[in-house]
Enzyme design. Structure first.
Site, PDB file in Angstrom:
ATOM      1  N   GLU A  61       0.830  -1.215   0.000  1.00 26.68           N
ATOM      2  CA  GLU A  61       0.000   0.000   0.000  1.00 26.68           C
ATOM      3  C   GLU A  61       0.857   1.254   0.000  1.00 26.68           C
ATOM      4  OE1 GLU A  61      -3.311   0.101  -1.111  1.00 26.68           O
ATOM      5  OE2 GLU A  61      -3.431  -1.451   0.424  1.00 26.68           O
ATOM      6  N   ASP A 119      -4.089   0.600  -9.790  1.00 26.77           N
ATOM      7  CA  ASP A 119      -5.516   0.347  -9.945  1.00 26.77           C
ATOM      8  C   ASP A 119      -5.899   0.140 -11.406  1.00 26.77           C
ATOM      9  OD1 ASP A 119      -5.402   0.833  -7.278  1.00 26.77           O
ATOM     10  OD2 ASP A 119      -6.505   2.723  -7.335  1.00 26.77           O
TER      11      ASP A 119
END
Length: 409
Positions: free
Chosen positions: A44, A199
């Site tokens: 992340e 993404d």
């Protein structure tokens, strides 16, 4: 049912077809495109540091349905409408293809769509630009950290590819990586979110039954099998919403870049070891140091996590997930009370391998790796202990973007 039911692609298509026909009676759409959301298993806030990330696509996603219009009778206008109730008004916009496409001050949701359109049109001649009408629907929770924005962007790009292919303009399709790069640039420039490519890349390239280990430095990836049906990926939505354009995300990007500059690197991926960071600790503020420590250690955790899954070592992967969450909470400071509570409740359940926040942070979702036999117990424990009202999703790795056949099944 304890977890949310996931709408099938056919059900999604049928529902959107019905909405289109109600909105435009006596008119039939000809093109339908779908792109998934994603959940990041580990890695992340490191994609913009050129690091490794480890996401998978999910069955939830964005579908766009529509058709080409006659430019001569339509004055080169495009009509774009969203069915989402979680975005700002108005829910429909017009775009004039004879004019330069600028970003919208309002509604903000429009920028994720017109940004892709504007960059896509750079590849076409003005006289060959095709007007269209579309309706957009998404099943990805907006603000949940499951990448609703990228699913919109990639679905839009796929729709445009189909539109120009069917319009006989001899359009050359984009490669999957270039498609992801275009959509990422659209979010950076039009939505003004300084995101990395994770993404959009996942929405373009993901495969069913696999997670993707993505190297964000050179935009390559390795598919890692996730076919063990005795293990479940449980996503828990805290239903605390975040908005990445609020400045906190951009601030973290800036912090990481400042740390890289101090260390004499272009990106934090280039830092050889945590010892290199420690030697320069006195050259940076405590905040910048912590941001860098998260990014550097998270990149290492992600590589180790992929190896653990290849070896079916779920205990090791779970340990890395917990370490990742603690780093995001303490060093990167992007967690919140609700996410921390969800992770600790999951940790208390036998059969849970690991749990962590996923997405940009400040709300959104956690991702938990859990034995299938322990899913119901995990959900019940969270329902009883969580101070808010959570939503639960059991996901299997899904395919990336695709066209959807509108003919009767």
């Amino acid at each position: 049912m304890a977890s949310e039911k996931t709408t099938t692609l056919k059900e999604f298509k049928d529902n959107l077809l019905e909405s289109y026909r109600k909105e435009f009676p006596n008119d039939e759409p000809t093109i339908c495109a779908f792109a998934p959301g994603r959940v990041n298993l580990i890695g992340e806030h490191v994609d913009y540091n050129d690091g490794f990330v480890f996401p998978m696509a999910i069955p939830l996603g964005t579908m766009i349905i529509g058709k080409a219009l006659d430019n001569s009778t339509n004055n080169n206008k495009c009509y774009i409408q969203t069915l989402s109730n979680d975005v700002d008004e108005p829910k429909s916009i017009e775009v004039d293809l004879t004019k330069e496409i600028s970003r919208f001050e309002s509604p903000k949701w429009a920028n994720y769509v017109v940004g892709v359109l504007a960059l896509f049109l750079e590849r076409t001649k003005p006289e060959k630009r095709q007007s269209f009408r579309i309706i957009i629907a998404t099943s990805v929770p907006i603000g949940g950290g499951l990448s609703s924005s990228a699913s919109v962007e990639v679905a839009m790009c796929t729709f445009l590819e189909l539109l120009y292919q069917y319009s006989s303009f001899n359009f050359q399709p984009l490669s999957k990586v270039n498609k992801a790069l275009l959509c990422c640039k659209a979010e950076q420039t039009y939505a003004q979110v300084p995101c990395g490519i994770m993404d959009q890349y996942t929405a373009c390239i993901a495969e069913a039954d696999h997670a993707l280990l993505i190297d964000c430095r050179n935009n390559t990836s390795q598919s890692i099998p996730m076919k063990n049906k005795d293990v479940c990926v449980l996503v828990v939505n805290s239903n605390v919403k975040h908005e990445l354009v609020a400045g906190t995300y951009a601030q973290r990007v800036q912090h990481c870049q400042e740390a890289a500059n101090i260390l004499g690197h272009k990106k934090l991926r280039e830092v050889s070891s945590i010892e290199e960071l420690e030697k320069a600790r006195d050259k940076m503020s405590s905040v910048i140091y912590k941001r860098a420590r998260h990014a550097i250690t998270e990149i290492k955790r992600t590589e180790a996590g992929a190896k653990a899954l290849i070896n079916n070592d779920y205990n090791e992967f779970g340990r890395l997930m917990y370490d990742s969450h603690e780093s995001l909470r303490d060093d990167f400071e992007v967690s919140c009370e609700e996410l921390d509570q969800l992770v600790e409740l999951a940790r208390s359940v036998d059969g849970v391998y690991g749990s962590r926040m996923t997405g940009g942070g400040f709300g959104g979702c956690t991702v938990t790796l859990v034995k299938k036999s322990s899913v119901e117990k995990c959900i019940d424990t969270i329902k009883k202990g969580y101070k808010g009202t959570a939503s639960f999703y059991e996901f299997e790795p899904s395919n990336g973007t695709c066209s959807v056949n509108l003919k009767k099944d």
